[in-house]
Design a protein around this motif. Structure first.
Motif, PDB file in Angstrom:
ATOM      1  N   GLY A 110     -33.278 -43.879 -45.018  1.00  0.00           N
ATOM      2  CA  GLY A 110     -34.157 -44.689 -45.119  1.00  0.00           C
ATOM      3  C   GLY A 110     -34.228 -44.718 -43.455  1.00  0.00           C
ATOM      4  O   GLY A 110     -35.644 -44.790 -43.202  1.00  0.00           O
ATOM      5  N   VAL A 111     -33.531 -45.484 -42.663  1.00  0.00           N
ATOM      6  CA  VAL A 111     -33.265 -46.276 -42.216  1.00  0.00           C
ATOM      7  C   VAL A 111     -33.403 -44.636 -40.419  1.00  0.00           C
ATOM      8  O   VAL A 111     -34.288 -45.034 -39.844  1.00  0.00           O
ATOM      9  CB  VAL A 111     -32.051 -47.238 -41.191  1.00  0.00           C
ATOM     10  CG1 VAL A 111     -32.334 -47.219 -39.815  1.00  0.00           C
ATOM     11  CG2 VAL A 111     -32.005 -48.193 -42.573  1.00  0.00           C
ATOM     12  N   TYR A 112     -32.566 -44.171 -40.977  1.00  0.00           N
ATOM     13  CA  TYR A 112     -32.085 -42.989 -40.437  1.00  0.00           C
ATOM     14  C   TYR A 112     -33.815 -41.697 -40.270  1.00  0.00           C
ATOM     15  O   TYR A 112     -33.502 -41.282 -39.104  1.00  0.00           O
ATOM     16  CB  TYR A 112     -31.467 -42.431 -40.641  1.00  0.00           C
ATOM     17  CG  TYR A 112     -30.814 -41.408 -39.721  1.00  0.00           C
ATOM     18  CD1 TYR A 112     -30.689 -41.545 -37.324  1.00  0.00           C
ATOM     19  CD2 TYR A 112     -31.306 -39.501 -40.553  1.00  0.00           C
ATOM     20  CE1 TYR A 112     -30.371 -40.210 -37.239  1.00  0.00           C
ATOM     21  CE2 TYR A 112     -30.980 -38.238 -39.172  1.00  0.00           C
ATOM     22  CZ  TYR A 112     -30.267 -38.477 -37.817  1.00  0.00           C
ATOM     23  OH  TYR A 112     -30.258 -37.346 -36.785  1.00  0.00           O
ATOM     24  N   GLY A 113     -33.976 -41.440 -41.548  1.00  0.00           N
ATOM     25  CA  GLY A 113     -34.935 -41.014 -41.695  1.00  0.00           C
ATOM     26  C   GLY A 113     -36.495 -41.361 -41.211  1.00  0.00           C
ATOM     27  O   GLY A 113     -37.181 -40.661 -40.828  1.00  0.00           O
ATOM     28  N   LEU A 114     -36.634 -43.050 -41.587  1.00  0.00           N
ATOM     29  CA  LEU A 114     -37.925 -43.261 -40.779  1.00  0.00           C
ATOM     30  C   LEU A 114     -37.766 -42.813 -39.443  1.00  0.00           C
ATOM     31  O   LEU A 114     -38.250 -42.750 -38.961  1.00  0.00           O
ATOM     32  CB  LEU A 114     -37.873 -44.802 -41.099  1.00  0.00           C
ATOM     33  CG  LEU A 114     -38.996 -45.676 -41.192  1.00  0.00           C
ATOM     34  CD1 LEU A 114     -40.608 -45.362 -40.813  1.00  0.00           C
ATOM     35  CD2 LEU A 114     -39.379 -46.932 -40.682  1.00  0.00           C
ATOM     36  N   ALA A 115     -36.107 -43.823 -38.678  1.00  0.00           N
ATOM     37  CA  ALA A 115     -36.674 -43.404 -37.256  1.00  0.00           C
ATOM     38  C   ALA A 115     -36.758 -41.639 -36.581  1.00  0.00           C
ATOM     39  O   ALA A 115     -37.207 -41.656 -35.585  1.00  0.00           O
ATOM     40  CB  ALA A 115     -34.707 -44.009 -37.032  1.00  0.00           C
ATOM     41  N   LEU A 116     -36.231 -40.724 -36.839  1.00  0.00           N
ATOM     42  CA  LEU A 116     -36.096 -39.593 -37.062  1.00  0.00           C
ATOM     43  C   LEU A 116     -37.549 -38.806 -37.351  1.00  0.00           C
ATOM     44  O   LEU A 116     -38.350 -38.379 -36.175  1.00  0.00           O
ATOM     45  CB  LEU A 116     -35.122 -38.875 -37.541  1.00  0.00           C
ATOM     46  CG  LEU A 116     -35.124 -36.921 -37.583  1.00  0.00           C
ATOM     47  CD1 LEU A 116     -34.959 -36.519 -36.417  1.00  0.00           C
ATOM     48  CD2 LEU A 116     -34.162 -36.395 -38.546  1.00  0.00           C
ATOM     49  N   ALA A 117     -38.302 -39.004 -37.984  1.00  0.00           N
ATOM     50  CA  ALA A 117     -40.080 -39.528 -38.667  1.00  0.00           C
ATOM     51  C   ALA A 117     -40.653 -39.799 -37.712  1.00  0.00           C
ATOM     52  O   ALA A 117     -41.686 -38.380 -36.513  1.00  0.00           O
ATOM     53  CB  ALA A 117     -40.006 -39.271 -40.031  1.00  0.00           C
TER      54      ALA A 117
END
Length: 273
Positions: free
Chosen positions: A70-77
């Motif tokens: 949730g944290v990393y995926g949002l940042a990557l997107a």
């Protein structure tokens, strides 16, 4: 009445037949086998120490992987949508690697990296952090295979956000953090929750990427999918059906919640809220 798609009835019939043979029939056989176990036998199987431990390990590590994604995926997107930099297309393509890579290959690669003499495992072991053959290793394997769900559901929503609202908030003196918390995140929240739920559901049933890095110790690092496989190898089909049907129930509940989130998002967009 003219149909948009020629041969609609035939196309629908073929689609339903394919869905029935590939999806509904196997799931129906699984549920039928589980129902044939009987309520008392089902409770005895599910209340066993090994089964409860497997579900506890699976749910906790899947939750940890989902939290990270949730944290990393949002940042990557966010990075892929809002910034231009050399190699952006390659990074965007790498997001889909967990979908294309066989999970067994991913499990072998992660095991080689995170064992105590591996590239990542060695430095972490020096800090007193063991990854391979621990629940942490299971969570890492789950996170690797499910990260694309968050990125690919949030990314298109970020791309469609109008910049004028953010610019208006900035001209009124709102900080970047306030703009994200009050404008951007509420707009992407349904897609974010959908991606996280799909990633969690994928983690619950993951098998190939986990068995190599987990160590598969009963009561310690044994996941539900592996326990189901072990029961099948022992020819204990009632137990395997009961465990698999319970896991299937978790997946259906998550998919139902995802569909409700998508419906809410569509109504929210339709009403212009």
């Amino acid at each position: 009445m003219n149909r948009v798609i020629p041969g609609f009835s035939l196309s629908l019939g073929i689609t339903v037949l394919y869905l029935s043979l590939i999806v509904l029939l196997p799931l129906g056989a699984l549920v039928w086998q589980a129902l044939d176990v009987g309520w008392e036998r089902y409770l005895a199987i599910m209340s066993g120490a090994r089964t409860l431990a497997a579900f506890r390990i699976t749910l906790s590590t899947a939750a940890l992987a989902t939290l990270f994604n949730g944290v990393y995926g949002l940042a990557l997107a966010w990075v892929l949508v809002r910034y231009d930099f050399p190699g952006k297309r390659y990074l965007d393509a790498l997001v889909d690697v967990p979908f294309a890579l066989p999970t067994a290959v991913a499990g072998l690669a992660l095991s080689a990296l995170f064992v105590k003499n591996g590239w990542f495992g060695g430095p972490l072991a020096a800090l007193g952090i063991d990854v391979a053959y621990t629940p942490l290793g299971i969570a890492i394997a789950m996170a690797f295979t499910s990260i694309p769900f968050v990125v690919r559901t949030v990314q298109p929503v970020l791309e469609d956000l109008a910049a004028d609202v953010e610019e208006a908030a900035a001209t009124l003196g709102a900080s970047d953090l306030r703009i994200f918390a009050r404008i951007i995140f509420p707009a992407i929240l349904p897609a974010f929750l959908t991606g996280a739920s799909l990633g969690f559901a994928r983690s619950l049933g993951e098998f190939g990427a986990i068995i190599f890095i987990a160590g598969n110790l009963p009561l310690k690092t044994e996941v539900v999918s592996l326990l189901t496989f072990i029961r099948i190898e022992e020819y204990d089909y009632p137990a395997a059906a009961a465990i698999a049907a319970t896991l299937l129930g978790f997946a259906f509940v998550l998919l139902f919640l995802v569909n409700m989130l998508q419906l809410w998002q569509q109504r929210r967009i339709g009403t212009g809220d």
